[in-house]
Design a protein around this motif. Structure first.
Motif, short mmCIF file in Angstrom:
data_model
loop_
_atom_site.label_atom_id
_atom_site.label_comp_id
_atom_site.label_asym_id
_atom_site.label_seq_id
_atom_site.Cartn_x
_atom_site.Cartn_y
_atom_site.Cartn_z
N LEU A 254 42.75 31.76 32.40
CA LEU A 254 41.58 31.14 33.02
C LEU A 254 41.55 31.44 34.52
N THR A 255 42.69 31.33 35.17
CA THR A 255 42.77 31.60 36.60
C THR A 255 42.45 33.06 36.90
N ALA A 256 43.00 33.97 36.11
CA ALA A 256 42.75 35.39 36.32
C ALA A 256 41.27 35.72 36.13
N LEU A 257 40.63 35.10 35.15
CA LEU A 257 39.21 35.33 34.91
C LEU A 257 38.38 34.88 36.10
N CYS A 258 38.70 33.72 36.64
CA CYS A 258 37.94 33.18 37.78
C CYS A 258 38.20 33.98 39.04
N VAL A 259 39.48 34.22 39.37
CA VAL A 259 39.83 34.93 40.60
C VAL A 259 39.37 36.38 40.54
N GLY A 260 39.53 37.04 39.40
CA GLY A 260 39.11 38.42 39.27
C GLY A 260 37.61 38.59 39.46
N GLY A 261 36.83 37.67 38.92
CA GLY A 261 35.38 37.73 39.12
C GLY A 261 35.00 37.57 40.57
N ASN A 262 35.65 36.62 41.27
CA ASN A 262 35.36 36.41 42.69
C ASN A 262 35.76 37.61 43.53
N LEU A 263 36.88 38.22 43.21
CA LEU A 263 37.32 39.39 43.97
C LEU A 263 36.36 40.57 43.81
N LEU A 264 35.84 40.75 42.61
CA LEU A 264 34.89 41.83 42.39
C LEU A 264 33.59 41.58 43.15
N VAL A 265 33.16 40.32 43.22
CA VAL A 265 31.96 39.99 44.00
C VAL A 265 32.21 40.26 45.48
N ASP A 266 33.37 39.85 45.99
CA ASP A 266 33.71 40.11 47.39
C ASP A 266 33.74 41.61 47.68
#
Length: 276
Positions: A254-266
């Protein structure tokens, strides 16, 4: 921060795209290919609850004696499907409302925006708690309500982008040329709004994921027998020290899914800055 420092920071983020791709790719791959790879449910006969990893159970068993690996492989589909479904509901309702509110009718604009302000005042978890208390715990209710809660933010974004001075000047010119509402809003403004909407959708995915995971963790959403990752965390939290894999593995995904999505947006935002 000086412009040179900002540029260096942007280049640093853009230099390691594989980190964001790996963080997002692993849980997405598990969610999509997991049910196919897991196969049929392994036999729970003779399996003790909350057992650590061992022979026959690579990640151990949960509090009900079920194989944790099989549950994890089957639980990602509901997480990803629920978040994407709620996000699509928010966009499907919020984008047309924002476009209509940006039109020439001030009375309609005020009505729509004040109604959305009222919806914005309701805390998401409180709404889902009320929904659960009335017996509406089905998957589609959870997704629909979570999506509707995103409508005010999406509609505000669309309305604000459509009312920018540059956009209004072009819209007025198109009106004077005799183009209709559909051409202006569905063709011209749709192209203008594509970039900000895509950026907002990336960040909003994390918001929706957090809301749905919180609801499932608190027992307001899916049933306790569901293999959903948030439900697994809640069900096995008491056995964290005796069987940590049943909690840490779904929590990590769950954490990887959330953090990975935010990093790609950044990274996408950083690339737009450097292109400018």
């Amino acid at each position: 921060m000086t412009p040179r420092t900002k540029t260096d920071a942007v280049r640093t983020r853009a230099r390691h795209p594989w980190i964001a791709s790996a963080l997002l790719g692993v849980p997405v791959l598990v969610a999509l290919a997991g049910p196919w790879a897991a196969g049929d449910a392994p036999s729970a006969e003779g399996a003790l609850p909350s057992q650590p990893p061992g022979a026959g159970h690579p990640l151990g068993t949960d509090v009900l004696g079920r194989d944790v690996l099989w549950l994890v492989l089957h639980g990602g589909a509901s997480v990803l499907g629920s978040a994407l479904g709620a996000l699509l509901v928010g966009l499907a309702v919020g984008v047309p409302l924002g476009l209509l509110a940006s039109g020439p009718r001030r009375g309609f604009d005020e009505t729509v925006m004040r109604g959305l302000d009222l919806l914005l005042a309701f805390p998401g978890l409180l709404v889902l708690m009320t929904l659960a208390a009335t017996g509406h715990r089905d998957w589609y209710w959870l997704v629909t309500v979570a999506g509707i809660l995103q409508v005010p933010a999406v509609a505000r974004l669309v309305r604000g982008a459509a009312l920018e001075p540059g956009s209004r000047t072009v819209v007025e010119a198109l009106w004077m040329q005799g183009h209709g509402w559909a051409y202006i809003h569905l063709r011209h403004l749709a192209r203008q709004l594509a970039a900000p909407l895509a950026t907002d959708a990336g960040g909003r995915f994390a918001v929706v994921l957090y809301l749905l995971a919180s609801a499932n963790f608190l027992g307001l959403g899916l049933p306790s027998s569901s293999p959903d990752w948030a439900v697994l965390i809640e069900r096995n939290s008491d056995a964290l020290f005796t069987q940590p894999a049943a909690v840490l593995v779904p929590a990590g995904l769950l954490t990887a899914l959330c953090v990975g999505g935010n990093l790609l947006v950044d990274r996408a935002l950083a690339r737009r800055r450097t292109d400018r």
